[in-house]
Design a protein around this motif. Structure first.
Motif, PDB file in Angstrom:
ATOM      1  N   UNK A   1       0.630  48.926  -0.431  1.00 21.77           N
ATOM      2  CA  UNK A   1       1.862  49.279   0.269  1.00 21.77           C
ATOM      3  C   UNK A   1       2.768  48.061   0.165  1.00 21.77           C
ATOM      4  N   UNK A   2       3.908  48.215  -0.531  1.00 26.26           N
ATOM      5  CA  UNK A   2       4.798  47.086  -0.788  1.00 26.26           C
ATOM      6  C   UNK A   2       5.802  46.851   0.336  1.00 26.26           C
ATOM      7  N   UNK A   3       6.484  45.749   0.236  1.00 24.83           N
ATOM      8  CA  UNK A   3       7.508  45.296   1.174  1.00 24.83           C
ATOM      9  C   UNK A   3       8.477  46.423   1.542  1.00 24.83           C
ATOM     10  N   UNK A   4       8.722  46.569   2.820  1.00 23.03           N
ATOM     11  CA  UNK A   4       9.631  47.602   3.296  1.00 23.03           C
ATOM     12  C   UNK A   4       9.014  48.982   3.361  1.00 23.03           C
ATOM     13  N   UNK A   5       7.773  49.134   2.907  1.00 23.24           N
ATOM     14  CA  UNK A   5       7.109  50.432   2.905  1.00 23.24           C
ATOM     15  C   UNK A   5       6.667  50.838   4.302  1.00 23.24           C
ATOM     16  N   UNK A   6       6.518  52.140   4.482  1.00 22.53           N
ATOM     17  CA  UNK A   6       6.074  52.658   5.772  1.00 22.53           C
ATOM     18  C   UNK A   6       5.235  53.916   5.558  1.00 22.53           C
TER      19      UNK A   6
ATOM     20  N   UNK B   1       7.955  38.458  -5.356  1.00 24.51           N
ATOM     21  CA  UNK B   1       8.637  37.429  -6.123  1.00 24.51           C
ATOM     22  C   UNK B   1       9.388  38.135  -7.235  1.00 24.51           C
ATOM     23  N   UNK B   2      10.700  38.007  -7.242  1.00 20.70           N
ATOM     24  CA  UNK B   2      11.536  38.675  -8.228  1.00 20.70           C
ATOM     25  C   UNK B   2      12.594  37.690  -8.708  1.00 20.70           C
ATOM     26  N   UNK B   3      12.661  37.447 -10.005  1.00 18.85           N
ATOM     27  CA  UNK B   3      13.602  36.482 -10.571  1.00 18.85           C
ATOM     28  C   UNK B   3      13.490  35.130  -9.873  1.00 18.85           C
ATOM     29  N   UNK B   4      12.278  34.680  -9.655  1.00 19.45           N
ATOM     30  CA  UNK B   4      11.963  33.395  -9.025  1.00 19.45           C
ATOM     31  C   UNK B   4      12.426  33.295  -7.573  1.00 19.45           C
ATOM     32  N   UNK B   5      12.712  34.419  -6.949  1.00 25.52           N
ATOM     33  CA  UNK B   5      13.124  34.440  -5.542  1.00 25.52           C
ATOM     34  C   UNK B   5      12.061  35.179  -4.733  1.00 25.52           C
ATOM     35  N   UNK B   6      11.617  34.543  -3.665  1.00 24.40           N
ATOM     36  CA  UNK B   6      10.633  35.172  -2.782  1.00 24.40           C
ATOM     37  C   UNK B   6      11.376  35.961  -1.707  1.00 24.40           C
TER      38      UNK B   6
END
Length: 88
Positions: free
Chosen positions: A49-54, A25-30
């Motif tokens: 491990x965050x989004x887009x991580x590999x 969630x960044x600037x009220x955007x998921x």
């Protein structure tokens, strides 16, 4: 929350409270995106491990460490810290 965006290989160890997070969630955007964990990987306790991580095959992420958004850990490597850096 997004099992269709997460790929986990064979013989992966995810310790207690290890997190694979395919959303932010960044600037009220998921935002959502894929996360890929290779074969024989290890994710320590309270590691993220965050989004887009590999993580490439046989990569290790130590406890209390984080793979940042869209970051890729190469195969056969060890990482620790926040953000994760190569373990020396």
């Amino acid at each position: 929350c997004e099992p269709d965006l997460i790929t986990i290989g064979d013989y992966v160890n995810i310790e207690r409270t290890g997190t694979i997070q395919a959303h932010l969630f960044q600037d009220r955007v998921r935002t959502t995106g894929p996360v890929r964990i290779g074969n024989f990987c290890s994710i320590g306790s309270s590691a993220v491990v965050l989004i887009g991580g590999a993580m490439g095959d046989k990569a290790t992420l130590s406890s209390l460490s984080m793979v940042m958004r869209s970051e890729e850990l190469p195969p056969n490597s060890k990482w620790h810290g926040l953000p994760a850096k190569p373990h020396e």
